[in-house]
Design a protein around this motif. Structure first.
Motif, PDB file in Angstrom:
ATOM      1  N   TYR A   1       0.836  -1.204   0.000  1.00  0.00           N
ATOM      2  CA  TYR A   1       0.000   0.000   0.000  1.00  0.00           C
ATOM      3  C   TYR A   1       0.876   1.262   0.000  1.00  0.00           C
ATOM      4  O   TYR A   1       0.626   2.209  -0.749  1.00  0.00           O
TER       5      TYR A   1
ATOM      6  N   PRO B   1      -5.004   6.086  -3.399  1.00  0.00           N
ATOM      7  CA  PRO B   1      -5.436   4.677  -3.333  1.00  0.00           C
ATOM      8  C   PRO B   1      -5.955   4.322  -1.942  1.00  0.00           C
ATOM      9  O   PRO B   1      -5.549   4.936  -0.960  1.00  0.00           O
ATOM     10  N   LYS B   2      -6.871   3.345  -1.881  1.00  0.00           N
ATOM     11  CA  LYS B   2      -7.487   2.955  -0.606  1.00  0.00           C
ATOM     12  C   LYS B   2      -6.865   1.651  -0.111  1.00  0.00           C
ATOM     13  O   LYS B   2      -6.698   0.701  -0.870  1.00  0.00           O
TER      14      LYS B   2
ATOM     15  N   THR C   1      -8.048  -0.687   1.582  1.00  0.00           N
ATOM     16  CA  THR C   1      -8.900  -1.880   1.460  1.00  0.00           C
ATOM     17  C   THR C   1      -8.614  -2.664   0.169  1.00  0.00           C
ATOM     18  O   THR C   1      -8.888  -3.857   0.093  1.00  0.00           O
ATOM     19  N   ASP C   2      -8.042  -1.982  -0.842  1.00  0.00           N
ATOM     20  CA  ASP C   2      -7.699  -2.693  -2.081  1.00  0.00           C
ATOM     21  C   ASP C   2      -6.358  -3.412  -1.984  1.00  0.00           C
ATOM     22  O   ASP C   2      -5.921  -4.041  -2.939  1.00  0.00           O
ATOM     23  N   TYR C   3      -5.678  -3.272  -0.845  1.00  0.00           N
ATOM     24  CA  TYR C   3      -4.337  -3.858  -0.733  1.00  0.00           C
ATOM     25  C   TYR C   3      -4.215  -4.869   0.407  1.00  0.00           C
ATOM     26  O   TYR C   3      -3.129  -5.299   0.741  1.00  0.00           O
TER      27      TYR C   3
ATOM     28  N   GLU D   1      -7.918  -9.462   5.345  1.00  0.00           N
ATOM     29  CA  GLU D   1      -9.266  -9.363   4.775  1.00  0.00           C
ATOM     30  C   GLU D   1     -10.226 -10.258   5.580  1.00  0.00           C
ATOM     31  O   GLU D   1     -11.318  -9.830   5.976  1.00  0.00           O
TER      32      GLU D   1
END
Ligand code: HAM
Length: 422
Positions: free
Chosen positions: A177, A223-224, A226-228, A234
């Motif tokens: 991230y 960028p967020k 949560t996408d990484y 998760e």
């Protein structure tokens, strides 16, 4: 020259007339923490500067700009605690509290010091109620402490306070991230504030909570996290949400919450309101799985939160939540003459032993002035003792609001009979 009768900027006094409000809130927090099995920890107001530098993080605003740091006469650098987590973690390590079994569960009330720009809800000395739990990585623990925070807010009667949660992953997700953030923010290098320029190299995630308006604007499209997230993080986050759903705790997932302190991993959360202006975060917390290790201990996944006392009281004010004042004097004994003064001491003791607040004149005022004072302090009942009352061994207790009078014997039954009037 400093004006010594004025308090220092960014500090506040809690005056005798207001302290019942603080005690009301503190009592609810104490009771809730106790109900969840947390026991109070008390740590010093100052610690080695290095503890906060390592614990809270070198690239945070708190460490870079806001700490009250000074050298002692012995030449040691010490810092007034800017928050409660690092000191509590130090105590856990120093006293090997893991020997009492895991998880270790601690709660605290602390005063904190941050050299921030004072504004409504942002002070340089402020107070926190917090809890910390050490030695569990289970998502149930994350959900449970959030439930505890929610119970406190519910019992205080607050509405319009929303829970926002996020996961900021583990060092593995963070590395990927941070790389993405670095690429994103590098495009805007010439517009970033000087502090953020160094953060870009050392800790790009800190750019996301910079207070400069221009940097905030740039951060909006970053960028967020949560996408990484890696698979494990998760899954952990999904479990936390599952437990919150089961407990009926409402939340929104807000991927922009990263928190301003470096120790966080995985779950982070904030309770926010918009009814007290810009400083609307009343509670913040999350998981910090690496902190104990960072401070020299074994791996001990941990988590916690802290609530800002001043902000909570502001919300209660804004929402016109009535706080019962249990500090009102139940009985004021006015006296005329020496014999009455002595008798008053006997009766006061009885009444106070029943748990009621009772007062008499200790200034040497005349009767009129004594009654004026009783009125001023809002005493619920008063009684006048003079030679007649002493002789007859009875006196009329007066309800100050209704004027109603009740005759009571001035013997050992006095306090019991007086209690019944309450
Ligand atoms: P924090 O978000 O820095 O977290 O502070 C927690 C709460 O303290 C905030 O939500 C706010 O209500 C209050 N607060 C912070 N700064 C100020 C200020 N300058 N004036 C008034 N109130 C303020 C921590 O301190 C972490 N130690 C929380 C934690 C515990 N995380 C895990 N365990």
């Amino acid at each position: 020259m400093a004006l010594i009768t004025k308090k220092i900027k960014g500090t506040e006094d809690v005056l005798p007339k207001q302290s019942y409000r603080w005690q009301f809130v503190e009592n609810i927090m104490r009771e809730e923490a106790r109900a969840y099995g947390f026991k109070e920890i008390r740590t010093p107001v100052f610690e080695h500067t290095e503890l906060f530098a390592r614990g809270v993080g070198q690239t945070t605003d708190v460490v870079q700009k806001e700490m009250y740091t000074f050298d002692t006469k012995g030449g040691e650098s010490v810092t007034l605690r800017p928050e409660g987590t690092a000191g509590a973690a130090r105590a856990v390590l120093e006293h090997s509290l893991e020997q009492d079994g895991l998880p270790i569960k601690a709660s605290y009330f602390v005063s904190c010091y941050r050299y921030e720009k004072p504004q409504a809800g942002r002070l340089r000395e402020f107070h926190q109620f917090g809890i910390e739990e050490y030695g569990t990585q289970a998502p149930a623990a994350d959900a449970e402490i959030i439930c505890l925070a929610q119970s406190v807010l519910d019992r205080l009667g607050l509405s319009q306070v929303h829970l926002e949660i996020n996961s900021i992953g583990c060092p593995e997700c963070r590395a990927r991230y941070n790389q993405a953030l670095k690429e994103y923010f590098t495009q805007y290098k010439d517009r970033l504030c000087p502090t953020c320029l160094t953060r870009l190299e050392k800790n790009p995630m800190r750019l996301l909570d910079c207070k400069s308006p221009e940097d905030k604007e740039i951060a909006k499209d970053a960028p967020k996290i949560t996408d990484y997230l890696c698979e494990e993080c998760e899954a952990h986050f999904t479990e936390v949400k599952k437990y919150l759903d089961a407990a009926g705790v409402e939340y929104t997932v807000n991927p922009t919450i990263v928190r301003g302190l470096d120790y966080y991993t995985k779950t982070v959360f904030e309770f926010v309101t918009d009814c007290i202006g810009a400083q609307g975060t009343v509670c913040g917390g999350g998981r910090y799985d690496g902190l104990i290790e960072e401070l020299g201990g074994k791996h001990m996944p941990s988590l916690g939160f802290a609530m800002g006392m001043e902000r909570l009281l502001m919300v209660m004010d804004a929402q016109k939540i009535e706080i019962p004042d249990n500090d009102k004097t139940a009985l004021y004994i006015a006296t005329m003459g020496d014999a009455a003064k002595v008798k008053a001491f006997e009766l006061l003791r009885q009444v106070r032993e029943c748990g009621l607040i009772a007062e008499t004149d200790v200034v040497g005022r005349g009767l009129r002035a004594q009654m004026k004072y009783a009125d001023k302090i809002g005493a619920k009942y008063s009684v006048v003792l003079g030679d007649n009352e002493i002789e007859e061994n009875k006196a009329r207790v007066k309800n100050m609001e209704t004027g109603e009078q009740t005759e009571l014997a001035l013997d050992e039954s006095f306090a019991d009979k007086f209690s019944v009037l309450q």
